[in-house]
Enzyme design. Structure first.
Site, mmCIF file in Angstrom:
data_model
loop_
_atom_site.group_PDB
_atom_site.id
_atom_site.type_symbol
_atom_site.label_atom_id
_atom_site.label_comp_id
_atom_site.label_asym_id
_atom_site.label_seq_id
_atom_site.Cartn_x
_atom_site.Cartn_y
_atom_site.Cartn_z
ATOM 1 N N HIS A 48 -21.668 -12.734 19.298
ATOM 2 C CA HIS A 48 -20.287 -13.175 19.488
ATOM 3 C C HIS A 48 -19.305 -12.187 18.853
ATOM 4 C CE1 HIS A 48 -21.718 -16.964 21.073
ATOM 5 N NE2 HIS A 48 -22.479 -17.139 19.994
ATOM 6 N N ARG B 163 -6.836 -12.607 -2.806
ATOM 7 C CA ARG B 163 -8.079 -12.305 -3.523
ATOM 8 C C ARG B 163 -9.119 -11.663 -2.618
ATOM 9 N NH1 ARG B 163 -7.257 -17.496 -5.921
ATOM 10 N NH2 ARG B 163 -8.673 -18.392 -4.364
ATOM 11 N N ASN C 188 -8.345 -7.322 -0.101
ATOM 12 C CA ASN C 188 -8.771 -6.023 -0.623
ATOM 13 C C ASN C 188 -9.421 -6.265 -1.983
ATOM 14 O OD1 ASN C 188 -9.064 -3.418 -1.593
ATOM 15 N ND2 ASN C 188 -7.056 -2.720 -0.898
ATOM 16 N N HIS D 181 -8.069 -5.717 -5.846
ATOM 17 C CA HIS D 181 -7.958 -6.994 -6.557
ATOM 18 C C HIS D 181 -8.782 -6.986 -7.842
ATOM 19 C CE1 HIS D 181 -9.668 -11.006 -7.511
ATOM 20 N NE2 HIS D 181 -8.412 -11.370 -7.402
ATOM 21 N N SER E 269 1.587 -4.577 -8.306
ATOM 22 C CA SER E 269 1.096 -4.290 -6.960
ATOM 23 C C SER E 269 2.239 -3.976 -6.005
ATOM 24 C CB SER E 269 0.287 -5.474 -6.441
ATOM 25 O OG SER E 269 -0.217 -5.218 -5.152
ATOM 26 N N HIS F 106 2.931 -0.395 -4.018
ATOM 27 C CA HIS F 106 3.043 -0.384 -2.557
ATOM 28 C C HIS F 106 4.374 0.235 -2.120
ATOM 29 C CE1 HIS F 106 -0.398 -3.159 -2.509
ATOM 30 N NE2 HIS F 106 -0.493 -2.907 -1.219
#
Length: 546
Positions: free
Chosen positions: A131, A411, A414, A418, A449, A453
């Site tokens: 699948h 969580r 990544n 994390h 974080s 980013h």
């Protein structure tokens, strides 16, 4: 006679009506019975799902504890059998080592440590089922259709086949400069970080921290600041294009995180190492362990990791081939759904109607880019390096697509990043603020974080437009508490709707600002030009149309 017949007819009619009433009542009773049965089935299904969910959670916790203890005992065995350097700095007997490991987890309310276990990636296991293989084949078919669409469009509209891939060539331009930056960053972590740490560990006096240690702490901070600054100056000076800038900044952040992890894990080992007078060992790991850690697909330092026995080079090649295919996939998406929509930035582009249509038009391609980026980096790229290095723990992500809460999504999306945030940010802030203040460490994790980013996007695009920062640290942080106690699977729909909306807004707003800075005249020659959104303050009278 007629009266008799009429009486019989009336009697028969009454009988017929009674039969119909009885039939209707029977049908109604059957319907009520069926409804009640369906309610009972629904309640039983809900009870079954709740019991299975609770049982799975308990089994997962028991299994994690079991694996944790086994891994810790194995580490104790390694220390007892061969790693004499670490053994001298910890305990004198294996029994004491095992006792220390068993009580290490949650001692005095402390949070558990990251435990590495040999395991495969989630998609590696899922792709063994037909699948999921079919879904994978659908994405491959879409890539083929995109390729044919581009070829047919160029042939019909332009009369030629355009196989230059100009967008890729431009985005990944100046690769020699990129490689020189990467080599310099790699050499600095090899030739500066480890020798400096080794020098500090061998020349400090045993005992608590003192002035000597504080001086070296400031040296480490100065190195990190220089490591953040110098590559960016080189990047800006050479005017590297977006994809090349992403490579440099992501590698820069990765080296910083690895350096911090190595120092953070080994400082306490050196400080608490009880060195004998005739013992030259100091608790500093061997250089080979540090070198392996720099290339291993993890940001958590350990002396030893689970290792596979062999390298499957066919698996390595297939993963790199998938990364290359994802690159072309992303190229077709931007070439067909992004560039034609945003490149002609003008006054109409910032009207509420056009902005709304652009956001909704960007949702599908932006989310598709998210899928492709996830598969290319967190699955294919990391699995390729894990296979080459025989790195056993390949849980780089979990089944984030099944999340019903945003806390679970963050969580599992990544796991590599994390784990670093949990180990070196959340746990440290947790110790400082106490176990009762859970929101404080979470807020610090989201802040750091979001900052990194946004830092990567700012350096890549050469402008400060903190859309991602506010969406990540604001709405993303708030959604954690909104979905914290939900149990219904329908909240998975809410998560996906928010992901589609957020990705569409990011692609739309950043693309508009990118093309606005190429079309609109400069607002000011000062540094503030990088901080003022030109898509908001554009002088449309002096705009340059493409």
């Amino acid at each position: 006679m007629a009266d008799t017949i009429e009486g019989h007819a009336v009697g028969n009619g009454d009988l017929h009506n009674k039969v119909e009433n009885v039939g209707m009542k029977s049908t109604k009773d059957e319907q009520v019975h069926e409804i009640n049965l369906q309610r009972i089935r629904d309640k039983a299904q809900q009870l079954r799902d709740d019991l299975l969910r609770q049982l799975n959670a308990q089994l997962d916790e028991l299994f994690d504890n079991f694996i944790s203890e086994v891994e810790q005992i194995e580490q104790a065995s390694l220390l007892g059998n061969g790693d004499l350097k670490t053994l001298k700095c910890k305990r004198s007997t294996r029994k004491e080592l095992e006792k220390d490991f068993k009580h290490k987890k949650r001692k005095n309310g402390e949070l558990p440590d990251k435990i590495f276990v040999q395991r495969r990636s989630v998609l590696t296991e899922l792709l063994e089922t037909t699948h999921i293989q079919t879904i994978y084949h659908i994405f491959v078919a879409i890539l083929i259709v995109f390729s044919l669409n581009t070829l047919v469009y160029d042939w019909v509209e332009k009369g030629t086949l355009n196989l230059n891939f100009d967008l890729i060539v431009w985005a990944f331009g100046k690769l020699p400069k990129v490689m020189s930056s990467w080599v310099c960053m790699q050499l600095s972590t090899l030739l500066i970080v480890y020798p400096a740490f080794y020098y500090w560990s061998t020349h400090r006096r045993p005992g608590p921290t003192g002035v000597y240690d504080i001086v070296w702490l400031f040296v480490a901070i100065a190195y990190q600041i220089a490591f953040l600054t110098i590559p960016i100056l080189h990047l800006v000076e050479n005017n590297m294009p977006p994809a090349s800038s992403v490579i440099v900044t992501c590698e820069q952040v990765r080296f910083i995180m690895k350096t911090h992890a190595f120092i953070r894990e080994n400082v306490s080992r050196v400080i608490y190492c009880k060195k004998d007078d005739n013992d030259e060992e100091n608790g500093c790991p061997d250089f080979s362990k540090y070198l392996y850690f720099l290339f291993a697909p993890t940001l958590i330092y350990r002396d030893n990791y689970p290792r596979t026995k062999t390298i499957k080079w066919q698996y390595v090649v297939s993963n790199f081939a998938q990364v290359l295919a994802c690159l072309f996939y992303t190229y077709y998406i931007f070439e067909r759904f992004c560039v034609p929509v945003f490149q002609n930035f003008n006054r109409e582009s910032v009207t509420p109607r056009a902005l709304l249509l652009s956001v909704f038009g960007s949702m599908m391609p932006a989310t598709l880019v998210l899928f492709i980026g996830f598969f290319a980096i967190l699955h294919s790229w990391l699995n390729a390096f894990a296979e080459m290095l025989r790195f056993g723990d390949r849980l780089f992500y979990k089944d984030w697509w099944n999340s019903t809460t945003f806390s679970n999504y963050y969580r599992t999306w990544n796991v590599v990043v994390h784990d670093w945030l949990y180990t070196y940010v959340y746990k440290d802030v947790y110790k400082l603020m106490g176990s009762k203040n859970r929101a404080g460490p979470m807020a610090m994790v989201f802040l750091i974080s979001a900052m990194f980013h946004e830092y990567i996007l700012m350096v890549t695009f050469r402008f400060f437009y903190p859309v991602l920062f506010f969406m990540f640290a604001g709405a993303g942080f708030g959604f954690i508490f909104l979905t914290e106690k939900v149990s219904s699977r329908s909240w998975n729909v809410f998560m996906w709707v928010m992901l589609f909306t957020g990705n569409g807004m990011l692609m739309c707003l950043y693309s508009m600002e990118w093309y606005a800075r190429r079309s609109c005249p400069v607002i000011t020659d000062s540094f503030f030009d990088y901080l003022i959104p030109r898509s908001w303050m554009c002088d449309f009278a002096g705009i340059k149309l493409n």
